[in-house]
Enzyme design. Structure first.
Site, PDB file in Angstrom:
ATOM      1  N   CYS A 191       0.811  -1.224   0.000  1.00  0.00           N
ATOM      2  CA  CYS A 191       0.000   0.000   0.000  1.00  0.00           C
ATOM      3  C   CYS A 191       0.844   1.274   0.000  1.00  0.00           C
ATOM      4  O   CYS A 191       0.327   2.367  -0.206  1.00  0.00           O
ATOM      5  CB  CYS A 191      -0.946   0.005   1.193  1.00  0.00           C
ATOM      6  SG  CYS A 191      -2.116  -1.347   1.159  1.00  0.00           S
ATOM      7  N   ASN A 197     -10.165   0.154   0.820  1.00  0.00           N
ATOM      8  CA  ASN A 197      -8.701   0.262   0.738  1.00  0.00           C
ATOM      9  C   ASN A 197      -8.261  -0.269  -0.630  1.00  0.00           C
ATOM     10  O   ASN A 197      -8.338  -1.468  -0.874  1.00  0.00           O
ATOM     11  CB  ASN A 197      -8.096  -0.554   1.893  1.00  0.00           C
ATOM     12  CG  ASN A 197      -6.571  -0.571   1.866  1.00  0.00           C
ATOM     13  OD1 ASN A 197      -5.944  -0.221   0.869  1.00  0.00           O
ATOM     14  ND2 ASN A 197      -5.986  -1.009   2.964  1.00  0.00           N
ATOM     15  N   HIS A 217      -2.987   7.265   2.978  1.00  0.00           N
ATOM     16  CA  HIS A 217      -3.496   6.009   2.406  1.00  0.00           C
ATOM     17  C   HIS A 217      -4.856   5.710   3.037  1.00  0.00           C
ATOM     18  O   HIS A 217      -5.030   5.781   4.253  1.00  0.00           O
ATOM     19  CB  HIS A 217      -2.487   4.900   2.697  1.00  0.00           C
ATOM     20  CG  HIS A 217      -3.010   3.544   2.416  1.00  0.00           C
ATOM     21  ND1 HIS A 217      -3.614   3.226   1.226  1.00  0.00           N
ATOM     22  CD2 HIS A 217      -3.047   2.413   3.179  1.00  0.00           C
ATOM     23  CE1 HIS A 217      -3.993   1.955   1.265  1.00  0.00           C
ATOM     24  NE2 HIS A 217      -3.669   1.447   2.433  1.00  0.00           N
TER      25      HIS A 217
HETATM   26  N1  COA Z   1     -18.007  -8.207  10.912  1.00  0.00           N
HETATM   27  C1  COA Z   1     -18.389  -8.500  12.173  1.00  0.00           C
HETATM   28  N2  COA Z   1     -17.504  -8.807  13.137  1.00  0.00           N
HETATM   29  C2  COA Z   1     -16.217  -8.835  12.825  1.00  0.00           C
HETATM   30  C3  COA Z   1     -15.742  -8.547  11.537  1.00  0.00           C
HETATM   31  C4  COA Z   1     -16.705  -8.227  10.554  1.00  0.00           C
HETATM   32  N3  COA Z   1     -16.376  -7.933   9.286  1.00  0.00           N
HETATM   33  N4  COA Z   1     -14.398  -8.663  11.521  1.00  0.00           N
HETATM   34  C5  COA Z   1     -14.022  -8.989  12.769  1.00  0.00           C
HETATM   35  N5  COA Z   1     -15.123  -9.106  13.557  1.00  0.00           N
HETATM   36  C6  COA Z   1     -15.173  -9.445  14.971  1.00  0.00           C
HETATM   37  C7  COA Z   1     -13.954 -10.196  15.437  1.00  0.00           C
HETATM   38  O1  COA Z   1     -14.068 -11.568  15.148  1.00  0.00           O
HETATM   39  C8  COA Z   1     -13.974  -9.912  16.911  1.00  0.00           C
HETATM   40  O2  COA Z   1     -14.905 -10.769  17.520  1.00  0.00           O
HETATM   41  P1  COA Z   1     -14.554 -11.506  18.907  1.00  0.00           P
HETATM   42  O3  COA Z   1     -14.322 -10.411  19.885  1.00  0.00           O
HETATM   43  O4  COA Z   1     -15.765 -12.313  19.141  1.00  0.00           O
HETATM   44  O5  COA Z   1     -13.321 -12.304  18.607  1.00  0.00           O
HETATM   45  C9  COA Z   1     -14.532  -8.492  17.004  1.00  0.00           C
HETATM   46  O6  COA Z   1     -15.183  -8.260  15.743  1.00  0.00           O
HETATM   47  C10 COA Z   1     -13.474  -7.435  17.246  1.00  0.00           C
HETATM   48  O7  COA Z   1     -12.387  -7.704  16.378  1.00  0.00           O
HETATM   49  P2  COA Z   1     -11.133  -6.784  16.336  1.00  0.00           P
HETATM   50  O8  COA Z   1     -10.156  -7.325  15.361  1.00  0.00           O
HETATM   51  O9  COA Z   1     -10.649  -6.496  17.736  1.00  0.00           O
HETATM   52  O10 COA Z   1     -11.781  -5.446  15.770  1.00  0.00           O
HETATM   53  P3  COA Z   1     -11.115  -4.053  15.556  1.00  0.00           P
HETATM   54  O11 COA Z   1     -11.915  -3.007  16.243  1.00  0.00           O
HETATM   55  O12 COA Z   1      -9.636  -4.090  15.812  1.00  0.00           O
HETATM   56  O13 COA Z   1     -11.308  -3.819  14.005  1.00  0.00           O
HETATM   57  C11 COA Z   1     -10.145  -3.929  11.910  1.00  0.00           C
HETATM   58  C12 COA Z   1     -10.741  -4.708  13.070  1.00  0.00           C
HETATM   59  C13 COA Z   1      -9.592  -4.915  10.901  1.00  0.00           C
HETATM   60  C14 COA Z   1     -11.223  -3.094  11.276  1.00  0.00           C
HETATM   61  C15 COA Z   1      -9.021  -3.002  12.471  1.00  0.00           C
HETATM   62  O14 COA Z   1      -8.138  -3.737  13.268  1.00  0.00           O
HETATM   63  C16 COA Z   1      -8.256  -2.338  11.365  1.00  0.00           C
HETATM   64  O15 COA Z   1      -8.777  -1.524  10.637  1.00  0.00           O
HETATM   65  N6  COA Z   1      -6.952  -2.639  11.251  1.00  0.00           N
HETATM   66  C17 COA Z   1      -6.130  -2.103  10.181  1.00  0.00           C
HETATM   67  C18 COA Z   1      -6.316  -2.941   8.945  1.00  0.00           C
HETATM   68  C19 COA Z   1      -5.763  -2.280   7.702  1.00  0.00           C
HETATM   69  O16 COA Z   1      -5.907  -1.103   7.527  1.00  0.00           O
HETATM   70  N7  COA Z   1      -5.123  -3.081   6.860  1.00  0.00           N
HETATM   71  C20 COA Z   1      -4.561  -2.644   5.636  1.00  0.00           C
HETATM   72  C21 COA Z   1      -3.320  -1.858   5.853  1.00  0.00           C
HETATM   73  S1  COA Z   1      -2.619  -1.289   4.383  1.00  0.00           S
END
Ligand code: COA
Length: 335
Positions: A114, A283, A253
């Site tokens: 990215c 993204n 980004h």
């Molecule tokens: N829908 C519903 N629930 C979801 C889900 C979805 N699409 N994806 C994950 N969950 C659940 C998880 O399983 C977890 O459940 P649990 O507590 O029962 O295990 C819960 O939601 C919380 O998950 P968590 O990973 O702690 O959520 P978060 O608030 O950290 O958000 C992201 C997850 C991926 C949105 C966040 O971590 C993020 O944006 N990270 C950066 C990713 C990114 O930008 N990547 C590309 C970089 S170039």
């Protein structure tokens, strides 16, 4: 004599026609529009159709940028395609794009995930500043929906497809003022596609165990992003001797609205000066920053003299920030 600099003289972009909404995803995995919106800010993303590949999007973005720059394909000295989703492993996507556009210049792919557009900007502006090229065509193009597991709700809601291109030309105007890049390979497992390369060639087992899809530790990536972006932005601002208050736009980004809001607060940039279009694009990896620039330009939100901070981060892990002085006239306000 003024120093030789690289100026953006043309921009273009391409988003595929097909939309994938949060409601569509609700039918594919156990998720909800509400979860996706509150955790990411994304409502819908564009995805390639069957038969469409990264090079198709790149070609369309490049054609627009070439036309916007008012140059001929023969004027281009170098083509750089930033992508982590090439059409195939060999040949490079850049060679496919080069053939489509009828170019004769050297062409190569660059993979900084990215952060690809910022790495590409470094290469393009360095070639121009060193006098090795006068005109460089740089395109960030990715189709991450091709490598996303639509059975994995943690990743499939995040990504979309697209391409954004820029023509850079040698100039006495300031243009690209500073760029800082970074990489920390110790973070290589945060975001990866394990199979399909030399470490784990494709086999029935790799397909069966879904190892050709993106694997991500979302929490780790989030923490890395909110640390890396402000640090890189401050370093690029310092290299240009510019204060953050002088920025017309911070163009990060487009990964997640919560990341954008956090970095805006950490950098003390008003949220309205932090570009965001991820609600409708998701993204788009290496395409996200040039798509953002094209959006700002075509919607009349850029004027000559505006200072932009372009900041990327991604798998590797990699990061980079560039301070760019906008020099093109606002559309409709040309002299
Ligand atoms: N829908 C519903 N629930 C979801 C889900 C979805 N699409 N994806 C994950 N969950 C659940 C998880 O399983 C977890 O459940 P649990 O507590 O029962 O295990 C819960 O939601 C919380 O998950 P968590 O990973 O702690 O959520 P978060 O608030 O950290 O958000 C992201 C997850 C991926 C949105 C966040 O971590 C993020 O944006 N990270 C950066 C990713 C990114 O930008 N990547 C590309 C970089 S170039």
């Amino acid at each position: 004599m003024m120093a030789r600099s690289a100026e953006i003289v043309g921009v273009g972009s391409c988003l595929p026609e097909k939309r994938l909404t949060n409601a569509d995803l609700e039918k594919m995995v156990n998720t909800s529009d509400e979860w996706i919106l509150t955790r990411t800010g994304i409502s819908e993303r564009r995805i390639v159709a069957q038969g469409e590949a990264t090079s198709d999007l790149a070609v369309r973005a490049c054609e627009s940028a070439i036309s916007d720059a008012g140059i001929e394909p023969g004027d281009i000295d170098l083509l750089v395609v930033a992508t982590s989703t090439p059409d195939m492993l060999l040949p490079s996507t850049a060679c496919l794009v080069q053939a489509h556009l009828g170019l004769t210049c050297p062409a190569f792919d660059m993979n900084a995930a990215c952060t690809g557009f910022i790495y590409g900007l470094h290469t393009a502006s360095s070639a121009i500043e060193a006098g090795r090229a006068d005109v460089v065509l740089l395109v960030g193009a990715d189709t991450l929906t091709r490598v996303v597991d639509f059975k994995d709700r943690r990743t499939c809601v995040l990504f979309g497809d697209g391409a954004g291109a820029a023509v850079l030309r040698a100039s006495e105007n300031p243009g690209v003022r500073s760029i800082v890049l970074g990489a920390d390979g110790k973070g290589n497992s945060m975001l990866k596609i394990p199979a399909g390369g030399s470490a784990m060639p494709a086999s029935p087992e790799t397909v069966q165990t879904r190892l050709h899809f993106i694997q991500m530790n979302g929490n780790e990536v989030f923490k890395f992003a909110v640390r890396a972006i402000p640090r890189a932005t401050r370093a690029a601002l310092a290299a240009s001797e510019i204060d953050v208050s002088e920025l017309a736009w911070l163009v990060p980004h487009q990964a997640n609205q919560r990341i954008l809001d956090t970095i805006a607060d950490r950098l003390h940039v008003p949220h309205e000066r932090v570009f965001s279009n991820l609600a409708t694009t998701g993204n788009t990896s290496a395409a996200s920053i040039p798509l953002a620039i094209d959006d700002l330009y075509t919607s009349g939100r850029l004027a000559p003299g505006n200072l932009l901070a372009l900041v990327g981060f991604g798998a590797g892990v990699t990061w980079g920030a560039a301070i760019v002085e906008w020099t093109k006239a606002t559309p409709g306000k040309e002299a």
